[in-house]
Design a protein around this motif. Structure first.
Motif, PDB file in Angstrom:
ATOM      1  N   ARG A  10       0.894  -1.341  -0.074  1.00 18.81           N
ATOM      2  CA  ARG A  10       0.038  -0.130  -0.123  1.00 18.81           C
ATOM      3  C   ARG A  10       0.833   1.302   0.121  1.00 18.81           C
ATOM      4  O   ARG A  10       1.667   1.429   0.863  1.00 18.81           O
ATOM      5  N   ILE A  11       0.598   2.270  -0.851  1.00 21.86           N
ATOM      6  CA  ILE A  11       1.541   3.326  -1.192  1.00 21.86           C
ATOM      7  C   ILE A  11       0.613   4.501  -1.502  1.00 21.86           C
ATOM      8  O   ILE A  11      -0.027   4.583  -2.393  1.00 21.86           O
ATOM      9  N   GLY A  12       0.540   5.433  -0.445  1.00 24.88           N
ATOM     10  CA  GLY A  12      -0.328   6.834  -0.693  1.00 24.88           C
ATOM     11  C   GLY A  12       0.442   8.072  -1.022  1.00 24.88           C
ATOM     12  O   GLY A  12       1.771   7.874  -0.820  1.00 24.88           O
ATOM     13  N   GLY A  13      -0.125   9.002  -1.592  1.00 23.15           N
ATOM     14  CA  GLY A  13       0.608  10.136  -1.745  1.00 23.15           C
ATOM     15  C   GLY A  13      -0.296  11.277  -2.273  1.00 23.15           C
ATOM     16  O   GLY A  13      -1.520  10.973  -2.170  1.00 23.15           O
ATOM     17  N   GLU A  14       0.079  12.372  -2.870  1.00 26.41           N
ATOM     18  CA  GLU A  14      -0.637  13.169  -3.322  1.00 26.41           C
ATOM     19  C   GLU A  14       0.063  14.047  -4.413  1.00 26.41           C
ATOM     20  O   GLU A  14       1.165  14.096  -4.883  1.00 26.41           O
ATOM     21  N   VAL A  15      -1.046  14.443  -5.499  1.00 25.03           N
ATOM     22  CA  VAL A  15      -0.474  15.168  -6.848  1.00 25.03           C
ATOM     23  C   VAL A  15      -0.882  16.411  -6.541  1.00 25.03           C
ATOM     24  O   VAL A  15      -2.154  16.918  -6.053  1.00 25.03           O
ATOM     25  N   ARG A  16       0.173  17.485  -6.882  1.00 22.36           N
ATOM     26  CA  ARG A  16      -0.165  18.947  -6.493  1.00 22.36           C
ATOM     27  C   ARG A  16      -0.308  19.724  -7.758  1.00 22.36           C
ATOM     28  O   ARG A  16       0.564  19.716  -8.610  1.00 22.36           O
ATOM     29  N   LEU A  17      -1.382  20.346  -7.908  1.00 32.27           N
ATOM     30  CA  LEU A  17      -1.902  21.161  -9.110  1.00 32.27           C
ATOM     31  C   LEU A  17      -1.881  22.451  -8.694  1.00 32.27           C
ATOM     32  O   LEU A  17      -1.868  23.138  -7.536  1.00 32.27           O
ATOM     33  N   LEU A  18      -1.666  23.246  -9.807  1.00 35.82           N
ATOM     34  CA  LEU A  18      -1.910  24.852  -9.835  1.00 35.82           C
ATOM     35  C   LEU A  18      -0.719  25.370  -8.878  1.00 35.82           C
ATOM     36  O   LEU A  18      -1.099  26.233  -7.918  1.00 35.82           O
ATOM     37  N   LEU A  19       0.305  25.183  -8.837  1.00 35.34           N
ATOM     38  CA  LEU A  19       1.642  25.509  -7.992  1.00 35.34           C
ATOM     39  C   LEU A  19       1.382  25.246  -6.446  1.00 35.34           C
ATOM     40  O   LEU A  19       1.748  25.991  -5.556  1.00 35.34           O
ATOM     41  N   GLY A  20       0.846  23.931  -6.354  1.00 37.39           N
ATOM     42  CA  GLY A  20       0.401  23.318  -5.081  1.00 37.39           C
ATOM     43  C   GLY A  20      -0.739  23.974  -4.314  1.00 37.39           C
ATOM     44  O   GLY A  20      -1.090  23.567  -3.131  1.00 37.39           O
ATOM     45  N   LEU A  21      -1.567  24.904  -5.032  1.00 37.36           N
ATOM     46  CA  LEU A  21      -2.746  25.492  -4.323  1.00 37.36           C
ATOM     47  C   LEU A  21      -3.888  24.355  -4.314  1.00 37.36           C
ATOM     48  O   LEU A  21      -4.665  24.312  -3.474  1.00 37.36           O
ATOM     49  N   VAL A  22      -3.950  23.336  -5.371  1.00 43.44           N
ATOM     50  CA  VAL A  22      -4.833  22.264  -5.364  1.00 43.44           C
ATOM     51  C   VAL A  22      -4.017  21.012  -4.802  1.00 43.44           C
ATOM     52  O   VAL A  22      -3.070  20.617  -5.709  1.00 43.44           O
ATOM     53  N   ARG A  23      -4.356  20.131  -4.058  1.00 41.92           N
ATOM     54  CA  ARG A  23      -3.812  18.724  -3.727  1.00 41.92           C
ATOM     55  C   ARG A  23      -4.789  17.819  -3.679  1.00 41.92           C
ATOM     56  O   ARG A  23      -5.622  17.873  -2.874  1.00 41.92           O
ATOM     57  N   ARG A  24      -4.609  16.739  -4.446  1.00 40.77           N
ATOM     58  CA  ARG A  24      -5.388  15.613  -4.699  1.00 40.77           C
ATOM     59  C   ARG A  24      -4.677  14.354  -3.940  1.00 40.77           C
ATOM     60  O   ARG A  24      -3.807  13.840  -4.506  1.00 40.77           O
ATOM     61  N   ARG A  25      -5.289  13.667  -3.105  1.00 45.42           N
ATOM     62  CA  ARG A  25      -4.825  12.246  -2.355  1.00 45.42           C
ATOM     63  C   ARG A  25      -4.957  11.262  -3.494  1.00 45.42           C
ATOM     64  O   ARG A  25      -6.077  10.971  -4.006  1.00 45.42           O
ATOM     65  N   VAL A  26      -4.101  10.327  -3.670  1.00 39.86           N
ATOM     66  CA  VAL A  26      -4.050   9.018  -4.312  1.00 39.86           C
ATOM     67  C   VAL A  26      -3.534   7.836  -3.558  1.00 39.86           C
ATOM     68  O   VAL A  26      -2.774   8.304  -2.632  1.00 39.86           O
ATOM     69  N   VAL A  27      -3.908   6.747  -3.867  1.00 36.12           N
ATOM     70  CA  VAL A  27      -3.488   5.546  -3.001  1.00 36.12           C
ATOM     71  C   VAL A  27      -3.699   4.368  -3.863  1.00 36.12           C
ATOM     72  O   VAL A  27      -4.578   4.367  -4.626  1.00 36.12           O
ATOM     73  N   ALA A  28      -2.787   3.500  -3.912  1.00 34.45           N
ATOM     74  CA  ALA A  28      -2.903   2.387  -4.908  1.00 34.45           C
ATOM     75  C   ALA A  28      -2.351   1.002  -4.030  1.00 34.45           C
ATOM     76  O   ALA A  28      -1.640   1.108  -3.045  1.00 34.45           O
ATOM     77  N   VAL A  29      -3.001  -0.023  -3.984  1.00 36.00           N
ATOM     78  CA  VAL A  29      -2.780  -1.385  -3.431  1.00 36.00           C
ATOM     79  C   VAL A  29      -2.423  -2.414  -4.530  1.00 36.00           C
ATOM     80  O   VAL A  29      -3.378  -2.467  -5.118  1.00 36.00           O
ATOM     81  N   SER A  30      -1.302  -3.025  -4.177  1.00 32.63           N
ATOM     82  CA  SER A  30      -1.164  -4.303  -5.105  1.00 32.63           C
ATOM     83  C   SER A  30      -1.060  -5.414  -4.208  1.00 32.63           C
ATOM     84  O   SER A  30      -0.448  -5.590  -3.256  1.00 32.63           O
ATOM     85  N   ASP A  31      -1.796  -6.434  -4.583  1.00 32.77           N
ATOM     86  CA  ASP A  31      -2.013  -7.733  -3.779  1.00 32.77           C
ATOM     87  C   ASP A  31      -1.461  -8.835  -4.792  1.00 32.77           C
ATOM     88  O   ASP A  31      -2.016  -9.250  -5.657  1.00 32.77           O
ATOM     89  N   CYS A  32      -0.813  -9.723  -4.025  1.00 31.16           N
ATOM     90  CA  CYS A  32      -0.011 -10.664  -4.619  1.00 31.16           C
ATOM     91  C   CYS A  32      -0.264 -12.130  -3.913  1.00 31.16           C
ATOM     92  O   CYS A  32       0.010 -12.133  -2.707  1.00 31.16           O
ATOM     93  N   THR A  33      -0.354 -13.248  -4.623  1.00 29.37           N
ATOM     94  CA  THR A  33      -0.290 -14.540  -4.039  1.00 29.37           C
ATOM     95  C   THR A  33       1.049 -15.238  -4.368  1.00 29.37           C
ATOM     96  O   THR A  33       1.134 -15.252  -5.801  1.00 29.37           O
TER      97      THR A  33
END
Length: 219
Positions: free
Chosen positions: A176-199
């Motif tokens: 599990r790795i989360g983070g954020e993408v910063r738009l418009l010189l950092g004025l707008v920030r959107r959270r993102v996260v992805a999970v990779s499951d393996c057997t």
């Protein structure tokens, strides 16, 4: 005596009269300009936000498993007192891709390993930055904690002995790795996260990964 009438000297000049005072300033004359400027600023901000949420729509990072391997000693079962010697490490290499048009700043993440529903190992993922449209390799080194394998919740020591004797062990990993993408010189920030499951199916005798199945999921 008759008073003599004084005659004005035509060459005599009177001092000049002071200039008239300037007209008073009317601040309300600047009010329309201020209102127009504020309206244009709000319009520009509105257009920028619209672009940020439509054309520049933020998407979750994509993960892809590149490889998985096993290192360590072959597990052994000793008798008559049943004891399992287990000393293995599972290495999982991922590739994380940022599909956005802006850089991704991801937080420290983690990879957890499970055996029959019981957590038996973990590894940390360092924080970093992925440029727009770029990718970054993520390596997880999961050292198995033997005492957790024999936990009653996972079937106990008996279930572990059976898997070792049969020559195959099945573990699952979740990254599990989360983070954020910063738009418009950092004025707008959107959270993102992805999970990779393996057997991961591990061959006990040859100490290698026999089968690897992974899926991506966004939360």
């Amino acid at each position: 005596m008759e008073a003599k009438q004084s005659k004005s000297n035509p060459n005599h000049h009177h001092p000049p009269s002071p200039p008239p005072p300037p007209p008073p300033l009317h601040h309300h004359h600047h009010l329309p300009c201020i209102l127009i400027s504020l309206t244009l600023l709000l319009l520009l901000l509105s257009i920028s936000l619209t672009l940020a949420f439509t054309i520049y729509r933020v998407r979750d990072p994509k993960t892809q498993v590149i490889s998985a391997r096993v290192t360590g000693a072959v597990p052994r079962v000793t008798l008559p007192s049943v004891h399992v010697e287990l000393n293995i490490t599972i290495h999982v290499d991922l590739l994380m891709h940022n599909p956005n048009r802006f850089s991704l700043h991801h937080d420290p993440g983690e990879t957890l390993m499970y055996y029959r529903g019981v957590q038996v190992g973990e590894a940390d993922v360092a924080a970093g930055r992925i440029p727009a449209g770029g990718s970054e390799g993520v390596r997880s080194r999961l050292t198995v904690e033997a005492e957790r394998f024999a936990a009653p919740a996972g079937g106990g020591l008996g279930r572990l002995v059976m898997d070792v004797m049969e020559g195959e062990m099945v573990v699952t990993t979740a990254t599990r790795i989360g983070g954020e993408v910063r738009l418009l010189l950092g004025l707008v920030r959107r959270r993102v996260v992805a999970v990779s499951d393996c057997t991961v199916v591990v061959g006990v005798v040859e100490m290698r990964v026999r089968r690897l199945e992974c899926k991506r999921s966004q939360v």
